[in-house]
Design a protein around this motif. Structure first.
Motif, mmCIF file in Angstrom:
data_model
loop_
_atom_site.group_PDB
_atom_site.id
_atom_site.type_symbol
_atom_site.label_atom_id
_atom_site.label_comp_id
_atom_site.label_asym_id
_atom_site.label_seq_id
_atom_site.Cartn_x
_atom_site.Cartn_y
_atom_site.Cartn_z
ATOM 1 N N TYR A 153 3.496 7.696 7.673
ATOM 2 C CA TYR A 153 2.517 8.651 6.448
ATOM 3 C C TYR A 153 1.405 7.922 7.127
ATOM 4 C CZ TYR A 153 7.779 8.637 3.930
ATOM 5 O OH TYR A 153 8.882 9.302 4.447
ATOM 6 N N LEU A 167 -1.938 6.666 4.193
ATOM 7 C CA LEU A 167 -2.443 6.852 2.981
ATOM 8 C C LEU A 167 -3.016 5.667 2.649
ATOM 9 C CD1 LEU A 167 1.366 5.809 0.914
ATOM 10 C CD2 LEU A 167 0.099 8.580 1.617
ATOM 11 N N LYS A 225 0.558 12.458 4.638
ATOM 12 C CA LYS A 225 -0.578 12.517 4.750
ATOM 13 C C LYS A 225 -1.499 12.518 2.725
ATOM 14 C CE LYS A 225 -1.684 15.195 8.042
ATOM 15 N NZ LYS A 225 -0.984 15.571 8.651
ATOM 16 N N ASN A 226 -1.803 11.965 2.909
ATOM 17 C CA ASN A 226 -2.970 11.539 0.674
ATOM 18 C C ASN A 226 -4.300 10.785 1.492
ATOM 19 O OD1 ASN A 226 -3.337 11.899 -1.174
ATOM 20 N ND2 ASN A 226 -0.892 11.943 -1.762
ATOM 21 N N TRP A 227 -4.963 11.010 0.841
ATOM 22 C CA TRP A 227 -6.240 10.792 0.817
ATOM 23 C C TRP A 227 -6.463 11.048 -0.642
ATOM 24 C CZ3 TRP A 227 -5.405 12.949 5.322
ATOM 25 C CH2 TRP A 227 -5.095 12.562 6.987
ATOM 26 N N ILE A 238 -3.641 3.332 -4.489
ATOM 27 C CA ILE A 238 -2.876 4.053 -3.319
ATOM 28 C C ILE A 238 -1.070 3.613 -3.945
ATOM 29 C CG2 ILE A 238 -2.345 2.056 -2.179
ATOM 30 C CD1 ILE A 238 -3.252 4.845 -0.387
ATOM 31 N N GLU A 265 1.261 7.047 -4.931
ATOM 32 C CA GLU A 265 1.704 7.632 -3.850
ATOM 33 C C GLU A 265 2.687 7.113 -3.158
ATOM 34 O OE1 GLU A 265 0.878 10.113 -3.044
ATOM 35 O OE2 GLU A 265 0.009 10.617 -5.579
ATOM 36 N N TYR A 266 2.612 4.954 -3.125
ATOM 37 C CA TYR A 266 2.650 4.685 -1.975
ATOM 38 C C TYR A 266 4.492 4.491 -2.717
ATOM 39 C CZ TYR A 266 4.555 -0.178 -0.817
ATOM 40 O OH TYR A 266 5.295 -1.022 -0.145
ATOM 41 N N ILE A 311 -1.349 2.162 5.459
ATOM 42 C CA ILE A 311 -2.234 2.641 4.284
ATOM 43 C C ILE A 311 -3.283 1.321 4.516
ATOM 44 C CG2 ILE A 311 -2.196 1.226 2.167
ATOM 45 C CD1 ILE A 311 0.717 0.907 1.630
#
Length: 517
Positions: A310, A312, A335-337, A347, A350-351, A366
């Motif tokens: 992952y 983030l 993936k996440n921005w 964050i 999403e975490y 992270i």
């Protein structure tokens, strides 16, 4: 009959003013970097003779103004970098500009609005000088001879490079063009060409993968490995490392569950290179390469077919080009921005989703905004706590205090699982004037680096206490390999000399660096 003076006082005044204005970049270099660059002065004079020549004719006056605007922009980069960063304008600063995003660019414009106004007044002062009639009527031979004399020294310096460094300028590519431009009136273009070359390589290798030899993955009881990459946090700003201001009270309380590296050194003082060197298998050396980023810890974890990966981030992924390490973080399966994140705690949601999905083993990176300048924008009003130092230090301490809060929130979600969290900052910052800035000195690379273990992690993996042995954070690759259980892959070089990649992409040992403030 009284003789007329050779040159009227007004002409002397304007001539002296113009020469002083052209000399300003050198004066900044001399004062802030202890370097007087004669080739720079000559290059600037050569361009100015061209400007004066163009300004003589009605149909080329517009070109003279354009050339003057370029002169101001070109030299403003040099003045800005020497004043704020105590360094020459270089490929690192050019990379930062080319890989910035809208919100960051707007923040920096607001932070350095004074510099923008000064550049504007610099242009007006020069423009006012060249409008004076004396410069508009200079004879052609004077302008041509002046240009030849001015350009002679930079050309001589270029010729010496050609003869003694093996740079063959007859075969121009981006690297050689960059070296060529450093000795011309277009010197600020050189770092941009180098930077674009790096970014072009990033795009070129973006979709390629690295072929690892066969290896084994030894089973262990670890469920989650969280790697929190801090931003611009220098080691001595944390009370965990001795700051008398209690900036990390929550982490301090967990000291019995921590393994703390007391003398960790980042491989670079700027994000693009430091994260590349943290996560890839390469260490700082003169052969730094984007292609070598293909061998990275995320790609290796993917090939275990056991660990889910992952990435983030509260930093934006959108930029004018791409980040140099984008080929690494894009290897993550998830993936996440969070591009609209105002503060790092965004964050958390999403975490939590990642921790509750169907996978049994997770490697989660992270990437925080942390203490990235402008520090005052990195924490909510409720974290405006400190007032015992200068405004700059107070705001920086507040940002560290907020990061402590975010890390503690991340740890709370792991306490009932067999998990560990590693925190390491990409680089530090140096206090120059009234700002915290990137700088290639000891303060710029001295970073916090520690590991937290939950009570459920096997004793085989747990370490406690403080390690006073100097260590490069490039060893993160090896540390993660062990916790991932990977066997049969050659370890990364330990970088025991603590070599650091400078802003010019040259190598400097930590022991030889200036202390910084």
């Amino acid at each position: 009959m009284e003789s007329q003076p050779f040159m009227p006082k007004k002409t002397i005044f304007y001539t002296a003013s113009l020469f002083t204005l052209v000399l300003i970049p050198n004066l900044f270099f001399l004062y802030y970097i202890n370097e007087f660059r004669t080739t720079l002065l000559c290059s600037n004079l050569a361009l100015f003779f061209i400007i004066l020549f163009l300004n003589r004719f009605k149909h080329t006056k517009f070109l003279a103004v354009v050339a003057l605007l370029f002169f101001v922009i070109n030299n403003s980069f040099a003045i800005f970098s020497s004043f704020y960063f105590r360094d020459l304008f270089n490929v690192t600063l050019a990379l930062s500009m080319l890989t910035t995003n809208t919100s960051e660019a707007w923040e920096m414009a607001q932070e350095y609005v004074g510099a923008l106004f000064l550049a504007f007044f610099y242009f007006i002062a020069l423009y006012h000088c060249i409008k004076y009639k004396f410069f508009k009527t200079l004879d052609y031979p004077i302008l041509i001879i002046g240009f030849i004399f001015a350009i002679a020294l930079p050309m001589r310096h270029l010729y010496k490079e050609y003869k003694h460094t093996g740079i063959d300028y007859r075969l121009i590519n981006s690297s050689k063009l960059s070296n060529y431009l450093k000795n011309t009136p277009f010197f600020s273009l050189a770092p941009f060409i180098e930077a674009k070359d790096f970014l072009d390589q990033t795009i070129q290798f973006k979709n390629q993968t690295f072929d690892y030899p066969p290896f084994k993955t030894k089973p262990n009881n670890i469920e989650n490995i969280i790697v929190v990459i801090g931003e611009s946090a220098r080691r001595d700003a944390l009370s965990l490392y001795g700051n008398i201001t209690k900036t990390t009270p929550l982490i301090d309380k967990r000291i019995n569950q921590l393994y703390i590296y007391d003398q960790a050194v980042s491989p670079a003082a700027f994000t693009n290179a430091s994260i590349s060197l943290l996560l890839s298998k390469q260490i700082p050396n003169k052969n730094f390469s984007i292609e070598k980023n293909l061998d990275n810890i995320i790609s290796l974890a993917n090939q275990t077919n056991i660990w889910e990966t992952y990435w983030l981030s509260t930093q934006e992924n959108i930029s004018m080009y791409v980040n140099m390490f984008s080929m690494i973080n894009n290897q993550a399966k998830n993936k996440n921005w969070i591009s609209n994140a105002i503060y790092d705690e965004a964050i958390i949601s999403e975490y939590e989703k990642a921790l509750t999905d169907n996978h049994k083993k997770r490697l989660i990176f992270i990437h925080l905004q942390g203490s990235h300048p402008v520090c005052s924008k990195r924490y909510p009003d409720g974290f405006k706590l400190f007032a015992d130092n200068s405004t700059t230090i107070n705001e920086y301490n507040n940002s560290i205090y907020y990061t402590d809060f975010v890390i503690d929130k991340l740890i709370q979600k792991l306490e009932s699982t067999s998990s560990m969290l590693i925190y390491v900052s990409d680089h530090g910052l140096s206090n120059i004037g009234t700002k915290m800035v990137h700088a290639t000195n000891k303060k710029g690379v001295e970073v916090p680096f520690f590991i937290w273990y939950s009570d459920f992690v096997s004793q085989d993996f747990k370490k406690k206490g403080r390690d006073s042995t100097p260590i490069s954070t490039t060893n993160l690759y090896n540390i993660l390999m062990e916790y991932l259980g990977i066997e049969g892959i050659k370890y990364k070089d330990r970088n025991s000399k603590l070599e650091v990649l400078t802003s010019e992409f040259t190598i400097l040992q930590y022991k030889d660096m200036e202390d910084g403030q």
